[in-house]
Design a protein around this motif. Sequence first.
Motif, PDB file in Angstrom:
ATOM      1  N   SER A   1      -9.039   2.776 -13.028  1.00  0.00           N
ATOM      2  CA  SER A   1     -10.541   3.423 -12.410  1.00  0.00           C
ATOM      3  C   SER A   1      -9.386   4.349 -11.660  1.00  0.00           C
ATOM      4  CB  SER A   1      -9.945   2.529 -11.649  1.00  0.00           C
ATOM      5  OG  SER A   1      -8.510   3.109 -10.168  1.00  0.00           O
ATOM      6  N   ILE A   2     -10.512   5.202 -11.567  1.00  0.00           N
ATOM      7  CA  ILE A   2     -11.176   6.185 -11.001  1.00  0.00           C
ATOM      8  C   ILE A   2      -9.652   6.864 -10.182  1.00  0.00           C
ATOM      9  CG2 ILE A   2     -13.482   6.696 -11.818  1.00  0.00           C
ATOM     10  CD1 ILE A   2     -13.472   6.493  -8.463  1.00  0.00           C
ATOM     11  N   THR A   3      -9.248   5.752  -9.352  1.00  0.00           N
ATOM     12  CA  THR A   3      -8.314   6.251  -8.793  1.00  0.00           C
ATOM     13  C   THR A   3      -6.222   6.426  -9.419  1.00  0.00           C
ATOM     14  OG1 THR A   3      -7.689   4.293  -8.641  1.00  0.00           O
ATOM     15  CG2 THR A   3      -8.608   4.750  -6.792  1.00  0.00           C
ATOM     16  N   LEU A   4      -6.770   6.142 -10.244  1.00  0.00           N
ATOM     17  CA  LEU A   4      -5.506   6.754 -11.027  1.00  0.00           C
ATOM     18  C   LEU A   4      -5.515   8.657 -11.568  1.00  0.00           C
ATOM     19  CD1 LEU A   4      -5.473   3.845 -13.891  1.00  0.00           C
ATOM     20  CD2 LEU A   4      -3.693   4.094 -11.663  1.00  0.00           C
ATOM     21  N   PRO A   5      -4.296   8.387 -11.952  1.00  0.00           N
ATOM     22  CA  PRO A   5      -4.080  10.418 -12.147  1.00  0.00           C
ATOM     23  C   PRO A   5      -4.562  10.582 -13.657  1.00  0.00           C
ATOM     24  CG  PRO A   5      -1.752   9.457 -11.531  1.00  0.00           C
ATOM     25  CD  PRO A   5      -2.670   7.809 -11.387  1.00  0.00           C
ATOM     26  N   LYS A   6      -4.889  10.942 -14.055  1.00  0.00           N
ATOM     27  CA  LYS A   6      -5.109  11.531 -15.508  1.00  0.00           C
ATOM     28  C   LYS A   6      -3.983  10.772 -16.592  1.00  0.00           C
ATOM     29  CE  LYS A   6      -7.317  15.212 -19.031  1.00  0.00           C
ATOM     30  NZ  LYS A   6      -8.125  16.213 -18.604  1.00  0.00           N
ATOM     31  N   GLU A   7      -3.095  11.598 -16.127  1.00  0.00           N
ATOM     32  CA  GLU A   7      -2.284  11.317 -17.103  1.00  0.00           C
ATOM     33  C   GLU A   7      -1.370  10.005 -16.917  1.00  0.00           C
ATOM     34  OE1 GLU A   7       0.309  13.184 -18.962  1.00  0.00           O
ATOM     35  OE2 GLU A   7      -1.905  14.349 -18.835  1.00  0.00           O
ATOM     36  N   ALA A   8      -1.531   8.988 -16.179  1.00  0.00           N
ATOM     37  CA  ALA A   8      -1.182   7.467 -15.794  1.00  0.00           C
ATOM     38  C   ALA A   8      -2.470   6.835 -16.823  1.00  0.00           C
ATOM     39  CB  ALA A   8      -1.072   7.125 -14.763  1.00  0.00           C
ATOM     40  N   LYS A   9      -3.736   7.847 -16.730  1.00  0.00           N
ATOM     41  CA  LYS A   9      -5.112   6.854 -17.126  1.00  0.00           C
ATOM     42  C   LYS A   9      -4.423   6.711 -18.796  1.00  0.00           C
ATOM     43  CE  LYS A   9      -8.598   7.884 -14.638  1.00  0.00           C
ATOM     44  NZ  LYS A   9      -9.661   8.666 -14.248  1.00  0.00           N
ATOM     45  N   LYS A  10      -4.475   7.647 -19.436  1.00  0.00           N
ATOM     46  CA  LYS A  10      -4.371   7.868 -20.598  1.00  0.00           C
ATOM     47  C   LYS A  10      -3.633   7.374 -21.573  1.00  0.00           C
ATOM     48  CE  LYS A  10      -1.643  11.640 -21.528  1.00  0.00           C
ATOM     49  NZ  LYS A  10      -1.404  12.949 -22.464  1.00  0.00           N
TER      50      LYS A  10
ATOM     51  N   SER B   1      -0.504   5.997  -6.314  1.00  0.00           N
ATOM     52  CA  SER B   1      -1.263   6.132  -7.696  1.00  0.00           C
ATOM     53  C   SER B   1      -1.909   5.041  -7.910  1.00  0.00           C
ATOM     54  CB  SER B   1      -0.844   7.478  -8.262  1.00  0.00           C
ATOM     55  OG  SER B   1       0.454   6.719  -9.344  1.00  0.00           O
ATOM     56  N   LEU B   2      -0.670   4.466  -8.036  1.00  0.00           N
ATOM     57  CA  LEU B   2      -1.333   2.972  -8.683  1.00  0.00           C
ATOM     58  C   LEU B   2      -1.591   1.570  -7.718  1.00  0.00           C
ATOM     59  CD1 LEU B   2      -0.734   1.604 -10.874  1.00  0.00           C
ATOM     60  CD2 LEU B   2       1.850   0.706 -10.996  1.00  0.00           C
ATOM     61  N   LEU B   3      -1.689   2.116  -6.748  1.00  0.00           N
ATOM     62  CA  LEU B   3      -1.892   1.150  -5.317  1.00  0.00           C
ATOM     63  C   LEU B   3      -2.783   0.378  -5.420  1.00  0.00           C
ATOM     64  CD1 LEU B   3      -0.091  -0.406  -3.093  1.00  0.00           C
ATOM     65  CD2 LEU B   3      -1.169   1.104  -1.948  1.00  0.00           C
ATOM     66  N   VAL B   4      -4.047   1.802  -5.511  1.00  0.00           N
ATOM     67  CA  VAL B   4      -5.297   0.588  -5.196  1.00  0.00           C
ATOM     68  C   VAL B   4      -5.799   0.030  -6.699  1.00  0.00           C
ATOM     69  CG1 VAL B   4      -7.462   1.055  -4.867  1.00  0.00           C
ATOM     70  CG2 VAL B   4      -6.040   2.893  -3.429  1.00  0.00           C
ATOM     71  N   GLN B   5      -5.349   0.524  -7.653  1.00  0.00           N
ATOM     72  CA  GLN B   5      -5.405  -0.115  -9.009  1.00  0.00           C
ATOM     73  C   GLN B   5      -4.993  -1.219  -9.176  1.00  0.00           C
ATOM     74  OE1 GLN B   5      -6.734   1.047 -12.117  1.00  0.00           O
ATOM     75  NE2 GLN B   5      -6.499  -0.665 -13.371  1.00  0.00           N
ATOM     76  N   ILE B   6      -3.582  -1.901  -8.498  1.00  0.00           N
ATOM     77  CA  ILE B   6      -2.874  -3.336  -8.757  1.00  0.00           C
ATOM     78  C   ILE B   6      -3.710  -4.350  -7.949  1.00  0.00           C
ATOM     79  CG2 ILE B   6      -1.288  -4.396  -8.416  1.00  0.00           C
ATOM     80  CD1 ILE B   6      -1.533  -2.601 -10.846  1.00  0.00           C
ATOM     81  N   LYS B   7      -3.543  -3.287  -6.363  1.00  0.00           N
ATOM     82  CA  LYS B   7      -4.976  -3.839  -5.891  1.00  0.00           C
ATOM     83  C   LYS B   7      -6.525  -4.958  -6.057  1.00  0.00           C
ATOM     84  CE  LYS B   7      -2.997  -2.096  -1.152  1.00  0.00           C
ATOM     85  NZ  LYS B   7      -3.913  -1.547   0.099  1.00  0.00           N
ATOM     86  N   MET B   8      -6.973  -4.059  -6.360  1.00  0.00           N
ATOM     87  CA  MET B   8      -8.332  -4.028  -7.487  1.00  0.00           C
ATOM     88  C   MET B   8      -8.299  -5.454  -7.754  1.00  0.00           C
ATOM     89  SD  MET B   8     -11.053  -0.714  -7.545  1.00  0.00           S
ATOM     90  CE  MET B   8      -9.548  -0.031  -8.552  1.00  0.00           C
TER      91      MET B   8
END
Length: 282
Positions: free
Chosen positions: A24-33, A231-238
Motif C-alpha cells: 500500500s501507499i502507506t508503506l515506506p519505500k524501503e519496506a515496500k520493495k 509504517s506497517l500498522l495501516v497495512q496490516i489493518k487493511m
Amino acid sequence: MLKDAYQSAEEFAKSHYENFPVISITLPKEAKKHIAVVYQFARQADDLADEGIVNPEKRIQNLELYEKRFSDCLCGQFITDFWMALKNTINECNLSTQYFYDLISAFKQDVFTTRYQSYTQLLDYCKRSANPVGRIVVEICGVRSEEAFLHSDSICTALQLTNFYQDVSVDWQKGRIYLPQDEMEKFGVTENLFDEKQNNANFKSLLKFQLERTRELFVDGRKLLPFLPSSLLVQIKMTMLGGEKILDKIEAIDYGVIETRPKLSKVDYLQIFAKGLLTNAR
C-alpha cells in the motif's frame, strides 16, 4: 540491476488480485520493495504448484528447481536479477531463510494433497503456506518478538482459511477440498454436494462454523498491532479488514460459495483503505 528488479517486483505485486493490498501507499519505500520481492517469491512458487496443464510430477520437479535456485541465491549465485534482489532483501532485513523453505514445502504438498482429514492437519498446512509470509513481513519491519510472531500467525492462518472458503468452487474444479473431512462428516456434508451445487442446510451450518472460528483468529491477530511500527500498522489493518470483508460477503450470500465466488469490489477497497487510515488506535 537491483533497482530494476525491485521495480519489477512491485509491478508484479500490483498486477495480482488479492483480498488485501500487498503493498500500500502507506508503506515506506524501503519496506515496500522488500515486501514486493518476497511476495513475488511466494506467488511464483504458488503458480508452479498450481499449473493445471502440467502433470504433478513435472510440477514437483519445477518446485525442486525453484528451491535449488533459492539455495543458489543464498550462496550468491543468481540466474536472474530477481534472485539478486531477494538475496539483498534477506541480507538487509536479516530474514530467517527457513520461512522461504517452509513456503516451498507447502506448495509441494499442494501438488498431491487434495484432502485434509482434520482441522489440525489444515493448520499444519497453513503454518507453512501462510504464516511464514507474515513472519517475514514482521521481520522486514524490524520486529523480533515471539509473541508478535504468534499473533501474526493468527492473522495469516485466518487469511488462508478465508481464501479457502472464498475459493470452494474454484478448488473443487481442481479436485481439492480444504474443509476438514471429519467436520464435513460431522455436519452431514458429502462430496456429491459440490458436484450438485447444493447449498443445503448442512453445508450452511458447516461453513458458518468455519467462519466463526476464523473470526476468532482475526480477533487474536489484532493483538499484533501494538508491536508494529506505524509504517506497517495501516497495512496490516487493511489486510485484516479485507479478509473479514470476504467473510461478511460469504454470509451475505447465505454461504453459497459452491456456486458463487465472492470478491471485493472497488468500493470495498476504498472503504477498507479509508477505515484503515481513520482507525488509528492500536
